[in-house]
Design an enzyme around this catalytic site. Structure first.
Site, PDB file in Angstrom:
ATOM      1  N   ARG A  64      -0.601  24.630  10.311  1.00  0.00           N
ATOM      2  CA  ARG A  64      -0.826  26.085  10.432  1.00  0.00           C
ATOM      3  C   ARG A  64      -0.228  26.837   9.245  1.00  0.00           C
ATOM      4  O   ARG A  64      -0.649  27.934   8.914  1.00  0.00           O
ATOM      5  CB  ARG A  64      -0.170  26.627  11.709  1.00  0.00           C
ATOM      6  CG  ARG A  64      -0.827  26.189  12.991  1.00  0.00           C
ATOM      7  CD  ARG A  64      -0.319  27.048  14.132  1.00  0.00           C
ATOM      8  NE  ARG A  64      -0.546  26.431  15.432  1.00  0.00           N
ATOM      9  CZ  ARG A  64      -1.672  26.531  16.130  1.00  0.00           C
ATOM     10  NH1 ARG A  64      -2.680  27.224  15.650  1.00  0.00           N
ATOM     11  NH2 ARG A  64      -1.786  25.951  17.302  1.00  0.00           N
ATOM     12  N   ASP A  98     -16.402  28.719  16.749  1.00  0.00           N
ATOM     13  CA  ASP A  98     -16.981  27.381  16.576  1.00  0.00           C
ATOM     14  C   ASP A  98     -18.156  27.246  17.554  1.00  0.00           C
ATOM     15  O   ASP A  98     -19.263  27.699  17.257  1.00  0.00           O
ATOM     16  CB  ASP A  98     -15.856  26.363  16.832  1.00  0.00           C
ATOM     17  CG  ASP A  98     -16.263  24.928  16.593  1.00  0.00           C
ATOM     18  OD1 ASP A  98     -17.332  24.690  16.035  1.00  0.00           O
ATOM     19  OD2 ASP A  98     -15.490  24.017  16.967  1.00  0.00           O
ATOM     20  N   PHE A 132     -13.740  19.919  10.274  1.00  0.00           N
ATOM     21  CA  PHE A 132     -12.540  20.358  10.980  1.00  0.00           C
ATOM     22  C   PHE A 132     -11.577  20.981   9.981  1.00  0.00           C
ATOM     23  O   PHE A 132     -11.172  20.356   9.007  1.00  0.00           O
ATOM     24  CB  PHE A 132     -11.872  19.208  11.740  1.00  0.00           C
ATOM     25  CG  PHE A 132     -10.914  19.751  12.752  1.00  0.00           C
ATOM     26  CD1 PHE A 132     -11.374  20.205  13.975  1.00  0.00           C
ATOM     27  CD2 PHE A 132      -9.565  19.865  12.449  1.00  0.00           C
ATOM     28  CE1 PHE A 132     -10.499  20.767  14.898  1.00  0.00           C
ATOM     29  CE2 PHE A 132      -8.680  20.418  13.365  1.00  0.00           C
ATOM     30  CZ  PHE A 132      -9.147  20.863  14.594  1.00  0.00           C
ATOM     31  N   GLU A 177     -10.128  36.892  15.629  1.00  0.00           N
ATOM     32  CA  GLU A 177     -10.252  35.438  15.810  1.00  0.00           C
ATOM     33  C   GLU A 177     -10.094  34.727  14.474  1.00  0.00           C
ATOM     34  O   GLU A 177     -10.522  35.235  13.439  1.00  0.00           O
ATOM     35  CB  GLU A 177     -11.641  35.096  16.370  1.00  0.00           C
ATOM     36  CG  GLU A 177     -11.710  34.949  17.873  1.00  0.00           C
ATOM     37  CD  GLU A 177     -11.152  33.607  18.377  1.00  0.00           C
ATOM     38  OE1 GLU A 177     -10.384  32.951  17.660  1.00  0.00           O
ATOM     39  OE2 GLU A 177     -11.496  33.254  19.512  1.00  0.00           O
ATOM     40  N   ASP A 178      -9.528  33.540  14.525  1.00  0.00           N
ATOM     41  CA  ASP A 178      -9.443  32.713  13.320  1.00  0.00           C
ATOM     42  C   ASP A 178     -10.785  32.049  13.024  1.00  0.00           C
ATOM     43  O   ASP A 178     -11.242  32.028  11.892  1.00  0.00           O
ATOM     44  CB  ASP A 178      -8.337  31.647  13.475  1.00  0.00           C
ATOM     45  CG  ASP A 178      -8.429  30.894  14.805  1.00  0.00           C
ATOM     46  OD1 ASP A 178      -9.297  31.239  15.645  1.00  0.00           O
ATOM     47  OD2 ASP A 178      -7.625  29.971  15.015  1.00  0.00           O
TER      48      ASP A 178
HETATM   49  P1  IMP Z   1     -14.854  27.551  20.231  1.00  0.00           P
HETATM   50  O1  IMP Z   1     -14.626  27.892  21.677  1.00  0.00           O
HETATM   51  O2  IMP Z   1     -15.524  26.219  20.093  1.00  0.00           O
HETATM   52  O3  IMP Z   1     -15.605  28.628  19.470  1.00  0.00           O
HETATM   53  O4  IMP Z   1     -13.473  27.327  19.561  1.00  0.00           O
HETATM   54  C1  IMP Z   1     -12.579  28.321  19.347  1.00  0.00           C
HETATM   55  C2  IMP Z   1     -11.197  27.766  19.087  1.00  0.00           C
HETATM   56  O5  IMP Z   1     -11.208  26.357  18.795  1.00  0.00           O
HETATM   57  C3  IMP Z   1     -10.598  28.436  17.884  1.00  0.00           C
HETATM   58  O6  IMP Z   1      -9.959  29.639  18.209  1.00  0.00           O
HETATM   59  C4  IMP Z   1      -9.667  27.369  17.362  1.00  0.00           C
HETATM   60  O7  IMP Z   1      -8.435  27.447  18.041  1.00  0.00           O
HETATM   61  C5  IMP Z   1     -10.329  26.058  17.748  1.00  0.00           C
HETATM   62  N1  IMP Z   1     -11.093  25.504  16.618  1.00  0.00           N
HETATM   63  C6  IMP Z   1     -12.438  25.475  16.459  1.00  0.00           C
HETATM   64  N2  IMP Z   1     -12.784  24.880  15.297  1.00  0.00           N
HETATM   65  C7  IMP Z   1     -11.624  24.555  14.688  1.00  0.00           C
HETATM   66  C8  IMP Z   1     -11.310  23.927  13.429  1.00  0.00           C
HETATM   67  O8  IMP Z   1     -12.158  23.564  12.607  1.00  0.00           O
HETATM   68  N3  IMP Z   1      -9.982  23.776  13.173  1.00  0.00           N
HETATM   69  C9  IMP Z   1      -8.988  24.153  14.022  1.00  0.00           C
HETATM   70  N4  IMP Z   1      -9.247  24.747  15.199  1.00  0.00           N
HETATM   71  C10 IMP Z   1     -10.547  24.944  15.532  1.00  0.00           C
END
Ligand code: IMP
Length: 177
Positions: free
Chosen positions: A165, A103, A152, A99-100
């Site tokens: 990206r 969040d 963000f 995972e990148d």
């Molecule tokens: P989550 O479900 O809220 O944990 O979000 C996961 C996905 O949201 C990640 O794989 C990213 O694609 C996107 N995401 C969450 N935070 C960021 C951010 O700060 N920048 C860009 N994409 C984000």
């Protein structure tokens, strides 16, 4: 007229490179004598995945999955679902999710449940960044690069509406007032 966001470097490409090497060393240790299936979560993880696997000197398989999570910007798209599925069998495999960013944890939590149902031999998570301040679902990250603040982030695979990206560093955006 909206103001232009300003980019500030949070993690430089040198810091990221060092973290990727450290993570690769940990993963090498964890998968000795195994043939893991690495599953990258599209699109954000593709840069990290590409760098990481070049530091893994053992047999492995690479797969990608695409989930719907964010809509545009920070807005939620609502329910998470699989948009592009896996071709490889998961049953009996040692699966490592790449995972990148974690969040809220909703996307990763969904993916962990989805893969667990496919009965892998083991299931672990490697995330380059973790934003724990926004967590809604508990997620255990087995291999973590950085804990990041509630900002963000863009760059190194992370986007804002498909832009940024390609930045080599991870940056945060701040609206100019
Ligand atoms: P989550 O479900 O809220 O944990 O979000 C996961 C996905 O949201 C990640 O794989 C990213 O694609 C996107 N995401 C969450 N935070 C960021 C951010 O700060 N920048 C860009 N994409 C984000």
């Amino acid at each position: 007229m909206g103001s232009q966001p300003e980019l500030h470097i949070l993690l430089s490409h040198e810091q990221i490179e060092a973290a990727v090497k450290k993570l690769a060393a940990e993963i090498r240790q964890g998968y000795q004598g195994k043939y893991p299936l690495l599953i990258g979560v599209l699109k954000g993880s593709f840069v990290f995945m590409a760098d990481l696997i070049r530091h893994l000197d053992f047999p492995l398989e690479v797969e990608f999955i695409r989930l719907s999570s964010y809509g545009r910007g920070r807005e939620r798209s609502g329910k998470i679902k699989v948009v592009q599925g896996l071709r490889s069998k998961v049953r009996g495999r040692d699966v490592l999710i790449i995972e990148d960013i974690v969040d809220t944890g909703l996307t990763t939590g969904f993916l962990l449940d989805y893969l667990r149902q496919k009965k892998p031999a083991s299931l672990r998570l490697c995330a380059l960044t973790d934003k724990p301040s926004r967590r809604q679902t508990a997620v255990i990250i087995d291999y973590l690069g950085f804990t990041v603040p509630d900002k963000f982030l863009v760059g190194y695979g992370l986007d804002l509406d498909e832009k940024f990206r390609n930045l080599p560093d991870i940056c945060f955006l701040e609206e100019e007032s």
